[in-house]
Write an enzyme that holds these catalytic residues in place. Structure first.
Site, mmCIF file in Angstrom:
data_model
loop_
_atom_site.group_PDB
_atom_site.id
_atom_site.type_symbol
_atom_site.label_atom_id
_atom_site.label_comp_id
_atom_site.label_asym_id
_atom_site.label_seq_id
_atom_site.Cartn_x
_atom_site.Cartn_y
_atom_site.Cartn_z
ATOM 1 N N ASP A 87 -1.624 6.943 6.063
ATOM 2 C CA ASP A 87 -1.568 5.520 6.368
ATOM 3 C C ASP A 87 -2.484 5.249 7.568
ATOM 4 O O ASP A 87 -2.723 6.158 8.368
ATOM 5 C CB ASP A 87 -0.111 5.159 6.714
ATOM 6 C CG ASP A 87 0.131 3.665 6.592
ATOM 7 O OD1 ASP A 87 -0.761 2.943 6.106
ATOM 8 O OD2 ASP A 87 1.222 3.210 6.982
ATOM 9 N N THR B 175 -5.824 -1.346 6.766
ATOM 10 C CA THR B 175 -5.899 -2.803 6.842
ATOM 11 C C THR B 175 -7.357 -3.218 7.082
ATOM 12 O O THR B 175 -7.683 -4.389 7.055
ATOM 13 C CB THR B 175 -5.038 -3.330 8.007
ATOM 14 O OG1 THR B 175 -5.284 -2.514 9.152
ATOM 15 C CG2 THR B 175 -3.563 -3.268 7.658
ATOM 16 N N LYS C 246 0.840 -1.203 0.000
ATOM 17 C CA LYS C 246 0.000 0.000 0.000
ATOM 18 C C LYS C 246 0.882 1.264 0.000
ATOM 19 O O LYS C 246 0.690 2.160 -0.808
ATOM 20 C CB LYS C 246 -0.934 -0.009 1.225
ATOM 21 C CG LYS C 246 -1.926 -1.176 1.202
ATOM 22 C CD LYS C 246 -2.881 -1.148 2.372
ATOM 23 C CE LYS C 246 -2.239 -1.400 3.716
ATOM 24 N NZ LYS C 246 -1.590 -2.722 3.839
ATOM 25 N N THR C 247 1.864 1.289 0.903
ATOM 26 C CA THR C 247 2.765 2.444 0.968
ATOM 27 C C THR C 247 3.590 2.548 -0.307
ATOM 28 O O THR C 247 3.880 3.644 -0.785
ATOM 29 C CB THR C 247 3.705 2.308 2.197
ATOM 30 O OG1 THR C 247 2.885 2.108 3.345
ATOM 31 C CG2 THR C 247 4.561 3.543 2.393
ATOM 32 N N ARG D 87 6.896 -7.784 2.188
ATOM 33 C CA ARG D 87 7.695 -7.306 3.330
ATOM 34 C C ARG D 87 8.359 -8.479 4.036
ATOM 35 O O ARG D 87 9.533 -8.408 4.408
ATOM 36 C CB ARG D 87 6.832 -6.516 4.320
ATOM 37 C CG ARG D 87 7.673 -6.046 5.519
ATOM 38 C CD ARG D 87 6.892 -5.246 6.520
ATOM 39 N NE ARG D 87 6.526 -3.967 5.986
ATOM 40 C CZ ARG D 87 5.338 -3.398 6.170
ATOM 41 N NH1 ARG D 87 4.429 -4.024 6.884
ATOM 42 N NH2 ARG D 87 5.070 -2.225 5.650
HETATM 43 P P1 ADP Z 1 2.040 -1.858 3.298
HETATM 44 O O1 ADP Z 1 2.061 -0.356 3.186
HETATM 45 O O2 ADP Z 1 0.902 -2.489 2.546
HETATM 46 O O3 ADP Z 1 2.135 -2.352 4.716
HETATM 47 P P2 ADP Z 1 4.602 -1.660 1.951
HETATM 48 O O4 ADP Z 1 4.230 -0.890 0.729
HETATM 49 O O5 ADP Z 1 5.309 -0.915 3.050
HETATM 50 O O6 ADP Z 1 3.338 -2.419 2.541
HETATM 51 O O7 ADP Z 1 5.480 -2.911 1.441
HETATM 52 C C1 ADP Z 1 6.503 -3.477 2.236
HETATM 53 C C2 ADP Z 1 7.738 -3.723 1.398
HETATM 54 O O8 ADP Z 1 7.472 -4.758 0.464
HETATM 55 C C3 ADP Z 1 8.167 -2.520 0.540
HETATM 56 O O9 ADP Z 1 9.105 -1.721 1.195
HETATM 57 C C4 ADP Z 1 8.750 -3.130 -0.694
HETATM 58 O O10 ADP Z 1 10.134 -3.335 -0.543
HETATM 59 C C5 ADP Z 1 8.060 -4.466 -0.786
HETATM 60 N N1 ADP Z 1 7.013 -4.463 -1.808
HETATM 61 C C6 ADP Z 1 5.686 -4.253 -1.597
HETATM 62 N N2 ADP Z 1 4.990 -4.366 -2.731
HETATM 63 C C7 ADP Z 1 5.880 -4.645 -3.699
HETATM 64 C C8 ADP Z 1 5.762 -4.899 -5.110
HETATM 65 N N3 ADP Z 1 4.581 -4.885 -5.725
HETATM 66 N N4 ADP Z 1 6.895 -5.161 -5.810
HETATM 67 C C9 ADP Z 1 8.091 -5.207 -5.183
HETATM 68 N N5 ADP Z 1 8.270 -4.992 -3.850
HETATM 69 C C10 ADP Z 1 7.183 -4.721 -3.120
#
Ligand code: ADP
Length: 342
Positions: free
Chosen positions: A110, A159, A65-66, A218
């Site tokens: 977020d 979430t 998401k981030t 992650r």
């Molecule tokens: P969320 O915000 O959903 O908790 P993040 O965007 O922080 O998740 O994702 C965590 C890590 O996973 C990121 O820092 C990145 O390195 C990796 N990641 C997430 N999505 C992808 C993707 N589609 N392709 C490659 N790496 C990804």
């Protein structure tokens, strides 16, 4: 004092994962449908020179998401400010972000479901009319000042879409749900990141890490880092299949990618609650964890893998879970005889 907003033209600071986080949408792997739809919206917004419509992203933690929320502004060539719903206690906490907004820039919030109602309501005119209403004074002397702000895009991440009020949800033009990644997609992410981290490895090792990462980038990145350290400390630094397997076994990560906490959750339902059905609060109390931790972080993957199911009377293990735990299911797991699954 409200916090100063962070204007971030390039990367996220204070994020241990920043060196592996994709910077552009084209560097992202998987989520093909979401990726395609957002790609079209970003392209059209760029061509029109207008802000992208407000976007809500939901899904379990660690799925990107981030990453979407930071890649999109890069692709649009605009700045992004990052805020956390949990830190926005009152409308005044939003003010520095809203007044700092540049034309077409992105405000990313977020954990948007954690904003109190008053903050949410303060956001409505900003989202709809790019206007903020500031109330000065109290009682009969109170008056409202309207302040026009620049057209912008709000990206919210949560979430728990279920915890978002309907009026807030409806103000997002686009809503996208992120799902767990396939083994192939995760293998691709691990392989790319092995290259970035300059790890010498076998192809099978990347697949092994992907298999044991609960469909979550992650976790794949965290596990990759651990395997890399293990290889360096225990052998010559090369990550072979055997080294990856040994390293992950040492963390207690099994062949489905479940960690000790996941198994403890399943074992508690199996042994203490006879396989269920049992309310999530009871399981959380027994494990000494917050129910939210179970609902947000532990359960989504176990539900997806059909190791546990949600019934109106609570959580219940499936035969696959007993099989995985190598525990014999109780002869009659539900003495009331209702809602038998097996
Ligand atoms: P969320 O915000 O959903 O908790 P993040 O965007 O922080 O998740 O994702 C965590 C890590 O996973 C990121 O820092 C990145 O390195 C990796 N990641 C997430 N999505 C992808 C993707 N589609 N392709 C490659 N790496 C990804």
């Amino acid at each position: 004092m409200p916090r100063e907003p962070i204007i971030q033209p390039t990367v996220i600071s204070n994020d241990e994962d920043r060196d592996l986080r994709p910077q552009r949408m084209r560097d992202m792997v998987g989520q093909r449908d979401v990726h395609e739809r957002l790609g079209i919206a970003v392209d059209a917004a760029s061509k029109r020179g207008e802000p992208l419509g407000h976007l809500l992203l939901d899904g379990p933690p660690g799925l990107g998401k981030t990453t979407f929320a930071t890649c999109i502004p890069h692709d649009l060539g605009v700045n992004v400010q990052i805020a956390s719903g949990a830190a926005l206690a009152a409308p005044k906490d939003l003010l520095p972000y809203l007044t700092n907004i540049e034309e077409r820039s992105v405000l990313f919030i977020d954990e948007i479901h954690r904003m109190p109602k008053a903050v949410e309501e303060f956001l409505y005119p900003a989202m709809e009319d790019f206007r903020i209403d500031i109330v000065l004074g109290e009682g009969v002397n109170a008056r409202t000042i309207n302040l026009q702000i620049k057209p912008f895009t709000l990206i919210g991440a949560t979430t728990r879409t279920g915890m978002l009020s309907a009026p807030l949800r409806d103000r997002f033009q686009m809503r996208e749900h992120l799902d767990f990644y396939s083994i192939e997609e995760l293998s691709e992410i691990v392989t790319r990141n092995m290259r970035k981290l300059k790890v010498d490895s076998d192809d099978e090792a990347a697949v092994e890490i992907a298999i044991r990462s609960r469909g979550t980038p992650r976790l794949a990145n965290n596990r990759l880092r651990w395997v890399r350290d293990y290889a360096l400390s225990r052998s010559d630094g090369r990550v072979s299949l055997a080294v990856a397997r040994d390293a992950l076994e040492m963390l207690g990560i099994d062949r489905l990618g479940l960690d000790p906490q996941d198994r403890k959750y399943l074992e508690t339902i199996a042994r203490v609650f006879g396989g269920g059905p049992v309310g999530v609060e009871a399981v959380a109390h027994t494990l000494n964890l917050e129910p939210d931790t179970l609902v947000d972080e532990v359960e989504p993957f176990l539900l997806r893998k059909e190791l546990v199911v949600r019934t109106p009377r609570g959580r219940r293990l499936t035969p696959a879970a007993f099989d995985h735990l190598r525990i014999t299911p109780p002869a009659d797991p539900d003495p009331s005889g209702q809602q038998k699954l097996f």
